[in-house]
Scaffold this motif. Structure first.
Motif, PDB file in Angstrom:
ATOM      1  N   VAL A 161       0.840  -1.208   0.000  1.00  0.00           N
ATOM      2  CA  VAL A 161       0.000   0.000   0.000  1.00  0.00           C
ATOM      3  C   VAL A 161       0.870   1.251   0.000  1.00  0.00           C
ATOM      4  O   VAL A 161       0.719   2.123  -0.848  1.00  0.00           O
ATOM      5  CB  VAL A 161      -0.971   0.008   1.199  1.00  0.00           C
ATOM      6  N   GLU A 214       7.214   4.739   4.034  1.00  0.00           N
ATOM      7  CA  GLU A 214       7.892   6.014   4.218  1.00  0.00           C
ATOM      8  C   GLU A 214       9.226   5.754   4.917  1.00  0.00           C
ATOM      9  O   GLU A 214       9.340   4.824   5.720  1.00  0.00           O
ATOM     10  CB  GLU A 214       7.018   6.937   5.074  1.00  0.00           C
ATOM     11  N   TYR A 268       7.715   3.617   7.914  1.00  0.00           N
ATOM     12  CA  TYR A 268       6.671   2.609   8.050  1.00  0.00           C
ATOM     13  C   TYR A 268       6.464   1.836   6.765  1.00  0.00           C
ATOM     14  O   TYR A 268       6.883   2.244   5.685  1.00  0.00           O
ATOM     15  CB  TYR A 268       5.349   3.222   8.517  1.00  0.00           C
ATOM     16  N   ARG A 286       3.137  -0.138   4.910  1.00  0.00           N
ATOM     17  CA  ARG A 286       1.684  -0.338   4.968  1.00  0.00           C
ATOM     18  C   ARG A 286       1.312  -1.385   3.926  1.00  0.00           C
ATOM     19  O   ARG A 286       1.565  -1.200   2.744  1.00  0.00           O
ATOM     20  CB  ARG A 286       0.971   0.995   4.711  1.00  0.00           C
ATOM     21  N   ARG A 320      -1.500  -4.741   2.798  1.00  0.00           N
ATOM     22  CA  ARG A 320      -2.834  -5.321   2.964  1.00  0.00           C
ATOM     23  C   ARG A 320      -2.822  -6.760   2.443  1.00  0.00           C
ATOM     24  O   ARG A 320      -1.869  -7.190   1.808  1.00  0.00           O
ATOM     25  CB  ARG A 320      -3.886  -4.499   2.208  1.00  0.00           C
ATOM     26  N   ALA A 329      -5.623  -2.991   5.232  1.00  0.00           N
ATOM     27  CA  ALA A 329      -4.255  -2.494   5.387  1.00  0.00           C
ATOM     28  C   ALA A 329      -3.856  -2.379   6.859  1.00  0.00           C
ATOM     29  O   ALA A 329      -4.645  -1.928   7.682  1.00  0.00           O
ATOM     30  CB  ALA A 329      -4.131  -1.139   4.707  1.00  0.00           C
ATOM     31  N   VAL A 377       8.848  10.588   1.254  1.00  0.00           N
ATOM     32  CA  VAL A 377       7.441  10.664   1.647  1.00  0.00           C
ATOM     33  C   VAL A 377       6.652   9.576   0.925  1.00  0.00           C
ATOM     34  O   VAL A 377       6.945   9.245  -0.227  1.00  0.00           O
ATOM     35  CB  VAL A 377       6.876  12.055   1.279  1.00  0.00           C
ATOM     36  N   LEU A 411      -7.146   1.019  16.305  1.00  0.00           N
ATOM     37  CA  LEU A 411      -8.557   1.017  15.925  1.00  0.00           C
ATOM     38  C   LEU A 411      -9.495   1.562  16.983  1.00  0.00           C
ATOM     39  O   LEU A 411     -10.539   2.090  16.677  1.00  0.00           O
ATOM     40  CB  LEU A 411      -8.987  -0.407  15.562  1.00  0.00           C
ATOM     41  N   ALA A 454     -11.724   3.424  12.537  1.00  0.00           N
ATOM     42  CA  ALA A 454     -10.845   4.560  12.835  1.00  0.00           C
ATOM     43  C   ALA A 454     -10.255   5.163  11.558  1.00  0.00           C
ATOM     44  O   ALA A 454      -9.845   4.447  10.656  1.00  0.00           O
ATOM     45  CB  ALA A 454      -9.727   4.106  13.777  1.00  0.00           C
ATOM     46  N   ILE A 502      -2.493   9.931   5.145  1.00  0.00           N
ATOM     47  CA  ILE A 502      -1.399   8.982   4.936  1.00  0.00           C
ATOM     48  C   ILE A 502      -0.329   9.119   6.029  1.00  0.00           C
ATOM     49  O   ILE A 502       0.051   8.153   6.663  1.00  0.00           O
ATOM     50  CB  ILE A 502      -0.738   9.265   3.564  1.00  0.00           C
ATOM     51  N   SER A 503       0.182  10.337   6.181  1.00  0.00           N
ATOM     52  CA  SER A 503       1.263  10.543   7.141  1.00  0.00           C
ATOM     53  C   SER A 503       1.494  12.039   7.347  1.00  0.00           C
ATOM     54  O   SER A 503       1.052  12.858   6.543  1.00  0.00           O
ATOM     55  CB  SER A 503       2.569   9.905   6.648  1.00  0.00           C
ATOM     56  N   LYS A 548       3.450  13.417   4.466  1.00  0.00           N
ATOM     57  CA  LYS A 548       2.596  13.694   3.305  1.00  0.00           C
ATOM     58  C   LYS A 548       1.860  15.012   3.513  1.00  0.00           C
ATOM     59  O   LYS A 548       1.699  15.787   2.561  1.00  0.00           O
ATOM     60  CB  LYS A 548       1.602  12.545   3.109  1.00  0.00           C
ATOM     61  N   PRO A 583      -5.221   5.431   2.525  1.00  0.00           N
ATOM     62  CA  PRO A 583      -4.353   4.583   3.359  1.00  0.00           C
ATOM     63  C   PRO A 583      -4.690   3.106   3.273  1.00  0.00           C
ATOM     64  O   PRO A 583      -4.091   2.313   3.995  1.00  0.00           O
ATOM     65  CB  PRO A 583      -4.625   5.121   4.770  1.00  0.00           C
ATOM     66  N   LEU A 584      -5.609   2.730   2.394  1.00  0.00           N
ATOM     67  CA  LEU A 584      -6.099   1.356   2.400  1.00  0.00           C
ATOM     68  C   LEU A 584      -5.582   0.507   1.248  1.00  0.00           C
ATOM     69  O   LEU A 584      -5.459  -0.697   1.387  1.00  0.00           O
ATOM     70  CB  LEU A 584      -7.629   1.359   2.362  1.00  0.00           C
ATOM     71  N   TRP A 585      -5.351   1.120   0.117  1.00  0.00           N
ATOM     72  CA  TRP A 585      -4.830   0.347  -1.010  1.00  0.00           C
ATOM     73  C   TRP A 585      -4.120   1.283  -1.973  1.00  0.00           C
ATOM     74  O   TRP A 585      -3.910   2.462  -1.641  1.00  0.00           O
ATOM     75  CB  TRP A 585      -5.921  -0.473  -1.689  1.00  0.00           C
ATOM     76  N   ASP A 586      -3.804   0.761  -3.145  1.00  0.00           N
ATOM     77  CA  ASP A 586      -2.996   1.475  -4.125  1.00  0.00           C
ATOM     78  C   ASP A 586      -3.317   2.960  -4.138  1.00  0.00           C
ATOM     79  O   ASP A 586      -4.390   3.381  -4.558  1.00  0.00           O
ATOM     80  CB  ASP A 586      -3.224   0.911  -5.523  1.00  0.00           C
ATOM     81  N   ASN A 587      -2.347   3.684  -3.724  1.00  0.00           N
ATOM     82  CA  ASN A 587      -2.486   5.101  -3.421  1.00  0.00           C
ATOM     83  C   ASN A 587      -2.893   5.950  -4.610  1.00  0.00           C
ATOM     84  O   ASN A 587      -3.481   7.019  -4.435  1.00  0.00           O
ATOM     85  CB  ASN A 587      -1.108   5.547  -2.928  1.00  0.00           C
ATOM     86  N   ASN A 588      -2.590   5.519  -5.791  1.00  0.00           N
ATOM     87  CA  ASN A 588      -2.717   6.430  -6.922  1.00  0.00           C
ATOM     88  C   ASN A 588      -3.930   6.159  -7.808  1.00  0.00           C
ATOM     89  O   ASN A 588      -4.121   6.817  -8.823  1.00  0.00           O
ATOM     90  CB  ASN A 588      -1.424   6.407  -7.740  1.00  0.00           C
TER      91      ASN A 588
END
Lengths: 759, 759
Positions: free
Chosen positions: A180, A183, A195, A197, A199, A207, A239, A338, B207, B268-269, B272, B337-342
């Motif tokens: 995912v 950084e 980190y 990330r 999934r 994730a 980043v 969570l 969360a 994300i962070s 970022k 933040p859960l899967w492929d960022n782009n």
């Protein structure tokens, strides 16, 4: 987790004078046991239930990251692993690799030599550059000591935040872990953080993020960081842009061999990872941390003493088995991203289907307070995520193999009198499993095929794993019913105690190899399904004779998870009715027929100890008043399948399931999880002493035990004759002494009253 | 998102000479419209579909964080908001508050004065300390300009990472947001960063984490940070320990009034978030950022020109309506933040139930490429999370109000010829909704009550919201069927086109106020339910006459979400059959009876424009060949419910739903979402020019339009007579000119052929 502040040998001697002349138990632990073959044991160091599990990786398709082959080069040491698992790998995050010499590639690999392990310790030499790597760990931080023995080479450390196990070429492949983001930040001239990330993985989880903070005992003099394919000298921050990142850190070329690194992880933040290092390892004394972690193990392992007569091999097998049982689930209290951070939180239930039978009962015996925290963490997960997990990893429920087995853990806790659990809430959580279908993803949690089960009384062939689901739900329902009864919830008791008989709805009076009655597939209209047609890979049609209890449809005809049974045949599953063995015997034709059935199962190798559904089976002779035969079978099974070698565990250890089965049987008793008693068998040790958490002691003595005197001829409990072939948990928890008189032939001991059954 | 590099007035003039003499559209936007009353409009600045929405907070129970009352002090400006929503609040994270004078308390509040807003701009004076606060924003970073006008006071800024909207005293209260964790770090003497991790809120989400990075135009000279109740001077890092954290930053007491702050956020962070500031605002020129964001709005708003004849009020209402439509959903591409960022990623679908009817069709009209990205993000969510959302916020699906309305968006995209969408995948996602029950939490996604619906043909009273679920699923099924047909999936087409009639299964031939036939509750045995008994708060028993189509069981008898209908009565819902108005008319007794029914609905105020299920209803006169009556009703509704004041929106704006309904009707056409055509009505403007994304133009002229000439007497499309009362999307997308000749009385125009119906 209680921690012992280790203050040197003097303190230790004062604390535990009884240990003065005994070898420390922790020295018997051999983390290599189960690391070859199918055991999939994680060989790196871990604290008990430790969150960080640093260890060597040389195979990204391996569940532990590791394969024993010496010709398979290590590519790094990642900080998070699981132990003994199968299926698609999980974790393998934040890979550290020392290397030396000219820097030509991000990829750095070396063959290893002189690999040694202890509880809490790993060491190997990286042959390519002659770098010795030692690792120890606390619960949340790992400690590395590198020795660069080729003095003329430049020292370097790679920290890779993009690396992980189980990546596959096709995204979203079943059980593949998928990237995912990551950084990497160089914080100072001696620290980096970042980190990973990821999934997916075995449990198809959402994730999760592993944060790290690494600090070195000496400053690095230059560094590169990378993102994707782009390596940049001196760039402090990479980043997260959805690409893999990492850092190459270069140290000066002095003759100083030693370089140390502490690396903390966190599932919360980089700052928390840094705090975990500061809290747990506030010094640069590798040996102190090693001693401290080994003392933690010693404190737990020495809860059970197996006497001085046990052989070295027995000690090694027994204490390593205890050790394996306490690697997982992982204590993540304070690391829950969570919800309320400070509630008890355990992760890596992998899976409860594997561990409910023997691992959790063993944890309950050694440290009931630990099991209370684990059960409470299941209830917290129920409250926030909607269901208790059957499996959970990376902060996400998934996947269920058979039943919703948290029910068994709750009943086990209740009937072993564990305090500090809200059992009303627990009943609510069990009822959720039993009454509310889990939705589109029936592998995630709850009970798949529940609509069928609750309307037909069995799971029909419209659903996968219909056979084991049906019989496991029946036992789950029994556990639910018994807790409901204890809480005076008569309505629920009446409903679920009836449903506990549902296994009988798939009982088909077929005869095979002399045994009659097997769990068989039935369609939704109530018709037995005799055969199953499928296309196999060569394009031909195959037929699985579903009315043959040895036939199996997986993995050739259907996927691993898609057969009528999960992982075992009807010969095995048809005996898996732990709450009503009496009914099982009647339906099988009575005691003699049942004895023949068991004998056939074992003699013809239809039995596989590597499958958890068969864990209780060798003990079923108890119910036909032949505990002697149980003991004989168990001894045969252990001799055949277990030993102290690296391939000494039959099948995946499954987070300690195989190991805890062994440990119980070496002590001479075995739980029927979810119920209050243990079956008594022949011990391996002349004296086993259990130091209970309540301060009491329970001792099992096997007088006259030797290779020939393997039968219990009589017994006393606290000086009074003890005629039963099983013993209540309360008898153990209250402390006392069980004395078994052993001999070369069985007597009538234990043959008068079979162990409890529903009917 | 396309961004215009703003290079000063000369460049702008060269770019858009046609705008030279026209007032810029963006100046017509009044963010205050809908901020009073029930509109719940967010009044702070936002970029189009902008992720960061900084704005004033003075009420933690308010959905927008804001209530207009001037005697309610502001406690800060938080960085994330939603607009126009109801139910439990979401977001309100990372609160910034300037203050001055002696520091005595973490709590800092002030009354405000001189509050002004524009698109992309907010300003107010904090009366207590005479601090002027101005805010503008880019997509992912906000820009604050503070002026401390009392020179003798010490300047300070509070940055609170623990703050959020909608906290309740009882943890896990329905729709409450709940604290998980936070972190605060002072990075340099002019920058701080950290995060806020929150769960729950309206959609009961898991969360989510809002990271921030704030940088100041001048160094602070000292600071305190806090964790929980503990405030510590000079402590740079407050690590997440499950407690609320924040920072108080103190600046020197010079006479320099101005202090600026840029604050980026990220999901994300922190790094970022910092990068988002660097990328989007790499300077300290507040006015440049303001101009750039306003230019973004101008570029979008000027896609539609309503001519010079429109009144100032009309322009204000129309362009503010467009503006409201483009506040949500939020473009989080690159912030997933859960899967492929782009991959395209949109969040804050809040809810599609609200927005599918008019908001998304308006987005499709203005920028079809944006709608393509939005639909693709729904498909990405389906692939990773298992279901398309009906609502989603904080990276988590939930909650469904009625149908699984993503089906309508997909059909709408398909039949409006949107390219770049994998419609086979989309059909798969729709089938998942239609065939796989969503599990224990039927509010989260998919279709609640689906087992009933698919077996009985309606949702029985065993489930909440059975009435609107049934009729909405029928329309969802119609949308699915039509896409299946177009993709040559005949089996699916045949099944679902039949199910599209399922609304008829709850059609009960009851007569009320002269109208016959209403959607009514039916139990699982097929029996109409005449009344519903419930206990009300005073302990008495109440009866809801379910056979009275004006009766409602919520919110007095059952919870808001637990009635037979959601938010409206049977009088309203029984007319909500957008795919088969012809059948509806037949079942209501024919054209005349249907006209009377509609007249009764409007004349007796049984109609509520604030409820989305009634959005199409005033246009139903079209199907009885009386488009003149549709236009008359629509005009009445707008005059009665909409205006340019702060309370000028009827009910919650629902992420732009109410606003986009208005915008369409002011232009004189209205979509039947999920289908390819628009209904033609009387426009408010003499000429509307739509600049299409494909470079073409579509012009609607209303010749002779005035207060009396409100009826379409004839029409031509591209010079040819146009007799229909509806127009296909393709006619608009191909560009051209629709000329309407207006008069004081209707003619036979549009009365020959009613708009399409299934039957």
């Amino acid at each position: 987790m209680k921690k012992l502040a280790f203050r040197g040998a003097g303190f230790l001697l004062a604390l535990a004078p009884l240990l003065l002349f005994a070898q420390r138990k922790v020295t018997y632990v051999d983390p290599f046991i189960g690391s070859e073959g199918d055991g999939h044991i994680f060989i790196g160091p871990s604290a008990p239930y430790g969150m960080v599990k640093p260890g060597p990786d040389n195979n990204k398709a391996s569940n532990s990251g590791y394969v024993p082959d010496l010709d398979k080069p290590l590519y790094g040491f990642s900080q998070v692993h699981v132990s003994g698992t199968g299926g698609g790998p999980k974790y393998g995050n934040i890979t550290v690799m020392p290397f030396a010499g000219d820097f030509t590639s991000i990829k750095q690999e070396s063959l290893r030599s002189n690999e040694t392990t202890q509880a809490g310790y790993y060491s190997a030499s990286l042959a390519k550059w002659n770098i010795q790597t030692e690792i120890t760990t606390t619960a949340k931080a790992a400690f590395y000591r590198f020795r660069f023995l080729n003095h003329d080479n430049r020292k370097a450390i790679k920290v890779d935040a993009g690396d992980f196990l189980g990546e596959k070429a096709i995204p979203d492949s079943r059980e593949a872990q998928m990237f995912v983001g990551s950084e990497t930040q160089v914080l100072t001239d001696s620290s980096v953080c970042g980190y990973s990330r990821i999934r997916g993985g075995w449990n198809n989880g959402t994730a999760y993020t592993v944060y790290y903070y690494a600090v070195f005992s000496k400053p690095f003099t230059s560094f590169h960081t990378w993102q994707g394919e782009q390596l940049t000298a001196g760039k402090k921050m990479q980043v997260d842009a959805g690409a893999k990142t990492g850092a190459m850190l270069f140290f000066d070329n002095s003759n100083d061999e030693e370089l140390q690194m502490k690396i903390g992880i966190s599932f919360i933040s980089c700052a928390k990872a840094q705090q975990n290092v500061a809290t747990e390892i506030n010094h640069w004394k590798f040996d102190n941390t090693l001693q401290q972690t080994q003392q933690q193990w010693e404190n737990l392992l020495s809860k059970i003493d197996i006497g001085t007569d046990a052989t070295a091999d027995q000690k090694k097998m027994f204490y390593t088995a205890l050790y394996h049982t306490m690697l997982m689930p992982v204590d993540r209290t304070g690391e829950n991203p969570l919800w309320d951070n400070n509630l008890p939180y355990y992760d890596d239930f992998y899976a409860i289907w594997d561990t409910y039978r023997s691992s959790h009962p063993l944890i309950t015996l050694i440290t009931p307070s630990r099991q209370v925290a684990i059960v409470n963490s299941l209830l917290n997960i129920y409250q926030r995520d909607g269901y208790m997990p059957d499996a959970r990893s990376g902060n996400c429920n998934g996947r269920t193999q058979g039943g919703s087995n948290a029910e068994v853990l709750i009943a086990d806790a209740y009937f072993k009198n564990l305090k500090g659990i809200n059992y009303s809430l627990a009943l609510e959580a069990m009822l959720k499993d039993a009454e509310v279908p889990p939705g589109g993803n029936e592998e995630k949690e709850g009970r798949g095929g529940l609509v069928d089960y609750n309307s037909l009384g069995y799971v029909s062939t419209n659903y996968v794993r219909a056979g084991n689901r049906t019989i496991e739900y029946a036992y789950d329902d029994y556990c639910l019913a018994m807790v409901a009864k204890a809480l005076n919830r008569k309505g629920e008791y009446n409903r679920y105690i009836k449903q506990a008989d549902n296994w009988q709805n798939l009982w088909r009076p077929i005869t095979d190899h002399g045994a009659t009655g097997f769990i068989m597939p039935k369609d939704a209209a109530g018709k037995w399904v005799d055969s199953f047609q499928c296309s196999v890979s060569n394009g031909k049609i195959a037929y699985v004779p579903y009315n043959n209890p040895l036939a199996q449809d997986w993995p050739i005809c259907v996927c691993w998870w898609c057969g009528f049974f999960y992982e075992a045949s009807s010969w095995e599953y048809s005996l898996s009715v732990p709450h009503d063995v009496a009914a099982l015997i009647r339906k099988s034709g009575g005691n003699e027929a049942f004895k023949n059935r068991l004998d056939t199962l074992f003699d013809k190798d239809f039995y596989n100890v590597g499958n958890e559904p068969s864990f209780l089976t060798p003990n079923l002779y108890h119910w036909i008043n032949r505990p002697d035969l149980s003991s004989t079978r168990i001894r045969q099974i252990i001799h055949k399948n277990y030993n102290s070698s690296r391939s000494g565990i039959p099948g995946n250890d499954d987070s300690g399931a195989m190991s805890s089965w062994l440990a119980f049987h070496m002590m001479g008793f075995y739980p029927n999880a979810g119920q209050s008693y243990y079956l008594l068998n022949t011990p391996w040790f002349k004296q086993t002493t259990i130091q209970l958490e309540n301060g009491k002691q329970f001792i099992i003595k096997a007088n006259n035990l030797n290779d020939k005197n393997v039968f219990i001829r009589s017994a006393t409990l606290n000086g009074k004759p003890f005629l039963l072939s099983w013993i209540e948990h309360s008898d153990i928890a209250n402390g006392g002494e069980l004395i078994l008189e052993m001999g070369a032939t069985p007597t009538t001991w234990g043959t008068q009253t079979p162990p409890p059954s529903k009917s």
